[in-house]
Design a protein around this motif. Structure first.
Motif, PDB file in Angstrom:
ATOM      1  N   UNK A 179       0.831  -1.208   0.000  1.00 38.05           N
ATOM      2  CA  UNK A 179       0.000   0.000   0.000  1.00 38.05           C
ATOM      3  C   UNK A 179       0.863   1.254   0.000  1.00 38.05           C
ATOM      4  N   UNK A 180       1.940   1.243   0.794  1.00 42.51           N
ATOM      5  CA  UNK A 180       2.857   2.373   0.794  1.00 42.51           C
ATOM      6  C   UNK A 180       3.505   2.554  -0.574  1.00 42.51           C
ATOM      7  N   UNK A 181       3.865   1.428  -1.217  1.00 42.73           N
ATOM      8  CA  UNK A 181       4.530   1.514  -2.519  1.00 42.73           C
ATOM      9  C   UNK A 181       3.605   2.090  -3.592  1.00 42.73           C
ATOM     10  N   UNK A 182       2.296   1.806  -3.491  1.00 42.56           N
ATOM     11  CA  UNK A 182       1.347   2.312  -4.485  1.00 42.56           C
ATOM     12  C   UNK A 182       1.002   3.782  -4.266  1.00 42.56           C
ATOM     13  N   UNK A 183       1.234   4.275  -3.060  1.00 48.20           N
ATOM     14  CA  UNK A 183       0.948   5.684  -2.797  1.00 48.20           C
ATOM     15  C   UNK A 183      -0.484   5.896  -2.346  1.00 48.20           C
ATOM     16  N   UNK A 184      -0.898   7.162  -2.249  1.00 47.41           N
ATOM     17  CA  UNK A 184      -2.215   7.476  -1.683  1.00 47.41           C
ATOM     18  C   UNK A 184      -3.386   7.334  -2.654  1.00 47.41           C
ATOM     19  N   UNK A 185      -3.117   6.987  -3.897  1.00 48.24           N
ATOM     20  CA  UNK A 185      -4.181   6.886  -4.901  1.00 48.24           C
ATOM     21  C   UNK A 185      -5.030   5.642  -4.632  1.00 48.24           C
ATOM     22  N   UNK A 186      -6.248   5.840  -4.138  1.00 50.56           N
ATOM     23  CA  UNK A 186      -7.109   4.711  -3.778  1.00 50.56           C
ATOM     24  C   UNK A 186      -7.533   3.902  -5.005  1.00 50.56           C
ATOM     25  N   UNK A 187      -7.702   4.554  -6.140  1.00 50.18           N
ATOM     26  CA  UNK A 187      -8.095   3.819  -7.341  1.00 50.18           C
ATOM     27  C   UNK A 187      -6.995   2.867  -7.785  1.00 50.18           C
ATOM     28  N   UNK A 188      -5.736   3.314  -7.687  1.00 48.46           N
ATOM     29  CA  UNK A 188      -4.614   2.441  -8.046  1.00 48.46           C
ATOM     30  C   UNK A 188      -4.518   1.263  -7.083  1.00 48.46           C
ATOM     31  N   UNK A 189      -4.755   1.526  -5.805  1.00 46.89           N
ATOM     32  CA  UNK A 189      -4.704   0.445  -4.827  1.00 46.89           C
ATOM     33  C   UNK A 189      -5.818  -0.564  -5.066  1.00 46.89           C
ATOM     34  N   UNK A 190      -7.020  -0.080  -5.388  1.00 49.42           N
ATOM     35  CA  UNK A 190      -8.135  -0.993  -5.653  1.00 49.42           C
ATOM     36  C   UNK A 190      -7.860  -1.862  -6.876  1.00 49.42           C
ATOM     37  N   UNK A 191      -7.242  -1.271  -7.912  1.00 50.03           N
ATOM     38  CA  UNK A 191      -6.915  -2.048  -9.113  1.00 50.03           C
ATOM     39  C   UNK A 191      -5.823  -3.076  -8.828  1.00 50.03           C
ATOM     40  N   UNK A 192      -4.889  -2.706  -7.958  1.00 51.88           N
ATOM     41  CA  UNK A 192      -3.790  -3.625  -7.662  1.00 51.88           C
ATOM     42  C   UNK A 192      -4.097  -4.641  -6.598  1.00 51.88           C
ATOM     43  N   UNK A 193      -5.256  -4.521  -5.931  1.00 53.48           N
ATOM     44  CA  UNK A 193      -5.582  -5.411  -4.814  1.00 53.48           C
ATOM     45  C   UNK A 193      -5.552  -6.894  -5.174  1.00 53.48           C
ATOM     46  N   UNK A 194      -6.115  -7.325  -6.320  1.00 57.37           N
ATOM     47  CA  UNK A 194      -6.095  -8.768  -6.615  1.00 57.37           C
ATOM     48  C   UNK A 194      -4.693  -9.348  -6.684  1.00 57.37           C
ATOM     49  N   UNK A 195      -3.814  -8.690  -7.439  1.00 52.70           N
ATOM     50  CA  UNK A 195      -2.461  -9.209  -7.568  1.00 52.70           C
ATOM     51  C   UNK A 195      -1.686  -9.169  -6.269  1.00 52.70           C
ATOM     52  N   UNK A 196      -1.830  -8.086  -5.518  1.00 50.66           N
ATOM     53  CA  UNK A 196      -1.090  -7.952  -4.268  1.00 50.66           C
ATOM     54  C   UNK A 196      -1.579  -8.950  -3.226  1.00 50.66           C
ATOM     55  N   UNK A 197      -2.887  -9.206  -3.219  1.00 51.91           N
ATOM     56  CA  UNK A 197      -3.426 -10.222  -2.313  1.00 51.91           C
ATOM     57  C   UNK A 197      -2.781 -11.577  -2.589  1.00 51.91           C
ATOM     58  N   UNK A 198      -2.720 -11.971  -3.850  1.00 48.34           N
ATOM     59  CA  UNK A 198      -2.188 -13.296  -4.177  1.00 48.34           C
ATOM     60  C   UNK A 198      -0.683 -13.376  -3.994  1.00 48.34           C
ATOM     61  N   UNK A 199       0.033 -12.268  -4.196  1.00 49.93           N
ATOM     62  CA  UNK A 199       1.460 -12.275  -3.896  1.00 49.93           C
ATOM     63  C   UNK A 199       1.676 -12.508  -2.402  1.00 49.93           C
ATOM     64  N   UNK A 200       0.894 -11.817  -1.562  1.00 51.43           N
ATOM     65  CA  UNK A 200       1.006 -12.010  -0.115  1.00 51.43           C
ATOM     66  C   UNK A 200       0.655 -13.439   0.277  1.00 51.43           C
ATOM     67  N   UNK A 201      -0.391 -14.000  -0.341  1.00 45.90           N
ATOM     68  CA  UNK A 201      -0.758 -15.396  -0.059  1.00 45.90           C
ATOM     69  C   UNK A 201       0.376 -16.335  -0.453  1.00 45.90           C
ATOM     70  N   UNK A 202       1.003 -16.079  -1.590  1.00 47.98           N
ATOM     71  CA  UNK A 202       2.096 -16.928  -2.051  1.00 47.98           C
ATOM     72  C   UNK A 202       3.270 -16.879  -1.085  1.00 47.98           C
ATOM     73  N   UNK A 203       3.618 -15.696  -0.607  1.00 45.55           N
ATOM     74  CA  UNK A 203       4.693 -15.582   0.375  1.00 45.55           C
ATOM     75  C   UNK A 203       4.347 -16.348   1.654  1.00 45.55           C
ATOM     76  N   UNK A 204       3.106 -16.205   2.115  1.00 49.09           N
ATOM     77  CA  UNK A 204       2.687 -16.924   3.322  1.00 49.09           C
ATOM     78  C   UNK A 204       2.680 -18.432   3.095  1.00 49.09           C
ATOM     79  N   UNK A 205       2.347 -18.863   1.872  1.00 47.62           N
ATOM     80  CA  UNK A 205       2.354 -20.294   1.568  1.00 47.62           C
ATOM     81  C   UNK A 205       3.758 -20.867   1.676  1.00 47.62           C
ATOM     82  N   UNK A 206       4.761 -20.107   1.227  1.00 52.61           N
ATOM     83  CA  UNK A 206       6.144 -20.563   1.355  1.00 52.61           C
ATOM     84  C   UNK A 206       6.503 -20.770   2.828  1.00 52.61           C
ATOM     85  N   UNK A 207       6.123 -19.817   3.670  1.00 55.54           N
ATOM     86  CA  UNK A 207       6.426 -19.934   5.098  1.00 55.54           C
ATOM     87  C   UNK A 207       5.675 -21.107   5.722  1.00 55.54           C
ATOM     88  N   UNK A 208       4.411 -21.309   5.331  1.00 56.78           N
ATOM     89  CA  UNK A 208       3.630 -22.411   5.890  1.00 56.78           C
ATOM     90  C   UNK A 208       4.218 -23.756   5.497  1.00 56.78           C
TER      91      UNK A 208
END
Length: 223
Positions: free
Chosen positions: A38-67
């Protein structure tokens, strides 16, 4: 096989429930990753909403590696892996049990990360069943591939670094398909493209579940 699956899954989940590593370390890591994105995308809420799907799955993938790393590490001490091999449990049941345990942890993590994506990025879920379907199928795929490649790297000293190297490229279809399906679920339309990605996840899950059931025993013997 199914009895052994339940035994192994119950064992791993009891270990995680007692250690609370998932809730105290893995989940906070995922949330911190979402905040940093969210910090990397900046304060633009529209950009964050568009990037939410990809960022969610990247975070899930990182957590899957740890699990998965945690699932492998609990059997790397005190001869636990040798004990499982000599226990007479069905190798297919061992594979499915460990995959079920990893999948159960990922479901909890996805609930946390999905809530974080909605709150942090302003994402609005328009088609809930698409989101749920992508998470269920993606979780199965990540758990199956993670358990399989975790077993491949289990007997090596460099397993902590080798596992991400093996696992992340193979999990790329889950990341891509999950992102596309989430995009459809957030936009409010069930396009033919979304259904094609769901089919891809189904095929991916079936292939790696079948491979794991067949080859997990020989992998355990050679590890």
């Amino acid at each position: 096989m199914w009895r052994d699956t339940l035994l192994v899954a119950g064992k791993d989940l009891r270990i995680e429930a007692r250690s609370r590593v998932g809730l105290s370390q893995v989940a906070p890591f995922g949330v911190i990753a979402l905040v940093m994105f969210a910090f990397a995308l900046g304060p633009d809420r529209s950009a964050m909403a568009k990037g939410a799907p990809g960022l969610f799955w990247v975070a899930v993938l990182f957590c899957a590696v740890l699990a998965v790393q945690r699932s492998v590490s609990v059997e790397s001490v005190d001869g636990a892996r040798d004990g499982l091999r000599m226990s007479g449990l069905d190798p297919a049941g061992l594979f499915l049990g460990k995959a079920v345990a990893v999948a159960a942890q990922l479901v909890v993590l996805e609930l946390v990360l999905g809530t974080g994506a909605v709150l942090l990025y302003g994402a609005r879920i328009e088609v809930p069943w698409l989101i749920v379907a992508s998470c269920v199928l993606g979780t199965i795929g990540l758990a199956a591939t993670g358990t399989l490649y975790g077993a491949l790297s289990a007997g090596l000293r460099v397993r902590e670094t080798l596992l991400p190297f093996l696992f992340l490229p193979i999990a790329a279809p889950v990341l891509l398909a999950g992102t596309r399906i989430w995009q459809a679920g957030l936009s409010g339309g069930v396009s033919s493209d979304a259904t094609q990605w769901l089919r891809l996840l189904l095929v991916f899950d079936a292939v790696y579940l079948a491979i794991g059931v067949i080859v997990y025993g020989p992998i355990q013997e050679s590890a």
